[in-house]
Scaffold this active site. Structure first.
Site, PDB file in Angstrom:
ATOM      1  CG  ASP A 113      -2.217  -0.714   1.005  1.00  0.00           C
ATOM      2  OD1 ASP A 113      -2.425  -1.208  -0.114  1.00  0.00           O
ATOM      3  OD2 ASP A 113      -3.029  -0.805   1.947  1.00  0.00           O
ATOM      4  CG  ASP A 152       2.433  -6.675  10.904  1.00  0.00           C
ATOM      5  OD1 ASP A 152       1.555  -6.996  10.087  1.00  0.00           O
ATOM      6  OD2 ASP A 152       2.184  -6.241  12.045  1.00  0.00           O
ATOM      7  CG  ASP A 191       8.097  -5.114  12.239  1.00  0.00           C
ATOM      8  OD1 ASP A 191       6.986  -5.305  11.716  1.00  0.00           O
ATOM      9  OD2 ASP A 191       8.260  -5.009  13.471  1.00  0.00           O
ATOM     10  CG  ASP A 196      -5.056  -7.653  15.335  1.00  0.00           C
ATOM     11  OD1 ASP A 196      -5.946  -6.944  15.850  1.00  0.00           O
ATOM     12  OD2 ASP A 196      -3.849  -7.379  15.432  1.00  0.00           O
TER      13      ASP A 196
END
Length: 558
Positions: free
Chosen positions: A160, A219, A221, A313
């Protein structure tokens, strides 16, 4: 109105309202308070200022402060009972070796002569990202290096990013791994509607996803180990009632600064105690949004991804849990990740993590209460334990009691706070949190001061979520540094730091710090209860964080 008449009417009204035998309704209390204020206003010109303050203190300030103390003590006990219960469940699981591998079937998956790689299920790996210049290579590389038959895995990068340079870098990284034989798909959408939840929802619509049974999410990281899928997917393959396998986060930058050490202590308690106890006692806990593997059918049956809050989530986990699906937490499977190392990034993250659950509670309370086919014990657990005690009351009591009510009580010697609520309860809560990170137990005092400062923002965020106002749907991606600081030359330390005043100074923390400093000085001079021993260090902590001397400071380019 004559002076004597006004004072007599005021005294009679207060006496009647305080000595009533029946329990007053909220409307009656408000009505009586309104009449008191009217009479007090009428008597204002006739009363000396000192007498007016004494009456206000006796009839309004002291009773309200005593009520606040009582409410805070009740909330403190709620938090203590919740922490102790989770700790005991975790201890039980450890002593009696109630580990997932001993409860659920999880035989390793292997290829056979007849089926070959078809013995392995199709797995989709999703990596959502947004302008992740510092870490995109780490996450994509780690996902592509996971051990799994190459024809049974699809890696989907949901980008995105709005920065044209970063978009091109991520695309080229995906093309590089594609040339190496990995089935990796670079996907973009036209807008950022729904933020992460919107990206995940769109990612599920591609035709190639229909062939997949499970979906692993990371994610940008997060860097899973090569054997991540080999250790998690078998739980889903052999146990059809399990919807989610959640792994533990391991922090690669925990020792970067004092702020990351404090975060590590809090996060270790969350995983080692909260997630472990939920998995053991209820087979239910909040999905952490990353480093987990879902059964795709469970996602669809629960209603798919929804972007009504900033905790998509947790939203999915609650709906799947109410639908009867089971969750498993694997504490021995760790995925490398990064903690926010700048105070600004951490504040934004904590706002989202505190506001989102409160807003979700507002939206789902009645749905949980009215859910059909769900045991009352499960409803109570979700409403009280999962939401109220852990994600609402704990934030309120930390700030209101230790940073507002106790300091304010130094001006009112009539208000007595019992020792058990002032010392024993918070000490027990602190010890329970500290045992999750034995290597940092010597930092527990700093952790307490740090958590009390952060409770200011968490409490504010919870109120925003419950009232559904202001920044309720604000989503600011947590800044990741990756290897930024390591790759900068040593000469960067001598360069001037570039800050805007409003970015460096945090006015809210400074104001609370000044308030606490005044309370500490007053207590030291006029009182002998020694509250200043706690209040003064807490005011110093607010000041330090208010002036920006916390976390990692990133030097500018010039």
């Amino acid at each position: 109105m004559e002076k004597g008449t006004c004072l007599t009417s005021l005294a009679l009204l207060l006496s009647s309202s305080s000595s009533a035998n029946h329990e007053p309704t909220l409307r009656a209390v408000v009505s009586q308070l309104y009449q008191v204020l009217l009479l007090s206003w009428a008597a204002l010109p006739e009363l000396p200022l000192g007498e007016l303050w004494r009456q206000f203190r006796a009839w309004v300030a002291v009773p309200l402060l005593r009520l606040a103390v009582f409410i805070c003590l009740v909330m403190s006990m709620m938090v203590l009972v919740e922490k102790v219960s989770m700790g005991l469940i975790t201890l039980y699981a450890k002593v009696f070796r109630r580990r997932p591998a001993r409860i659920y079937k999880c035989d390793p998956l292997t290829e056979d002569e007849e089926m070959g790689s078809l013995a392995f299920p199709m797995v989709l790996v999703q990596i959502p990202m947004y302008n992740e210049k510092e870490v995109y290579q780490l996450s994509i590389g780690a996902a592509c290096n996971m051990v799994w038959p190459s024809d049974r895995i699809i890696i989907q990068v949901l980008d995105d990013s709005t920065d044209p340079l970063i978009k091109e870098l991520v695309k080229k990284e995906c093309e590089m791994w594609s040339e190496r034989g990995k089935d990796i798909r670079y996907e973009r959408r036209q807008n950022r509607n729904g933020y992460k939840a919107g990206a995940l929802k769109v990612g599920m619509r591609y035709s190639y996803v229909e062939s997949c049974e499970y979906i692993a999410m990371f994610d940008a990281d997060f860097q899973p180990a090569p054997d991540f899928l080999l250790r998690t997917v078998p739980f889903l393959v052999h146990n059809p009632k399990i919807a989610l396998v959640q792994s533990r986060w391991k922090f690669v930058n925990a020792s970067e600064c004092l702020m990351t050490r404090m975060q590590e202590m809090s996060m270790n308690f969350h995983f080692k105690v909260e997630q472990e106890s939920g998995s053991t006692a209820r087979a239910f806990f909040g999905y952490n949004g990353t480093a987990g593997v879902w059964r795709i059918r469970a996602i669809h049956e629960a209603g798919g991804w929804q972007d009504r809050t900033t905790v998509e989530d947790m939203d999915l986990a609650v709906r799947a849990g109410l639908a009867g699906w089971k969750f498993v937490y694997l504490g021995d499977v760790k995925v490398n990740s990064e903690l926010p190392s700048t105070f600004k990034a951490y504040r934004y993250q904590q706002h989202r993590w505190s506001c989102g659950p409160a807003n979700l509670f507002r939206k789902m309370f009645l749905k949980v209460l009215m859910a059909e086919g769900v045991a009352m014990s499960m409803k109570f657990y979700v409403i009280y334990n999962f939401f109220v005690a852990r994600r609402i009351v704990s934030h309120f009591v930390t700030f209101s009691f230790y940073c507002a009510v106790i300091p304010l009580s130094v001006f009112f010697p009539e208000v007595i706070i019992p020792k058990w609520g002032l010392m024993y309860v918070p000490t027990a809560i602190t010890i329970i949190n500290a045992v999750a990170t034995p290597s940092s137990v010597h930092l527990v005092i700093f952790w307490v001061l740090f958590e009390n400062v952060m409770s200011l923002h968490r409490c504010k965020a919870v109120l925003i979520g419950l009232l559904e106002t202001g920044r309720v749907n604000e989503w600011i991606v947590t800044e990741k540094l990756g290897d930024t600081l390591k790759t900068k030359s040593n000469t960067c330390a001598t360069k001037r730091f570039r800050f805007k005043i409003k970015e460096r100074f945090n006015l809210l923390e400074i104001m609370v710090g000044i308030y606490l400093l005044v309370c500490a000085c007053y207590d030291y001079v006029y009182r002998d209860d020694l509250y200043c021993i706690f209040i003064f260090p807490q005011s110093l902590a607010f000041m330090i964080m208010g002036f920006g001397y916390i976390g990692t400071i990133i030097p500018g380019d010039k």
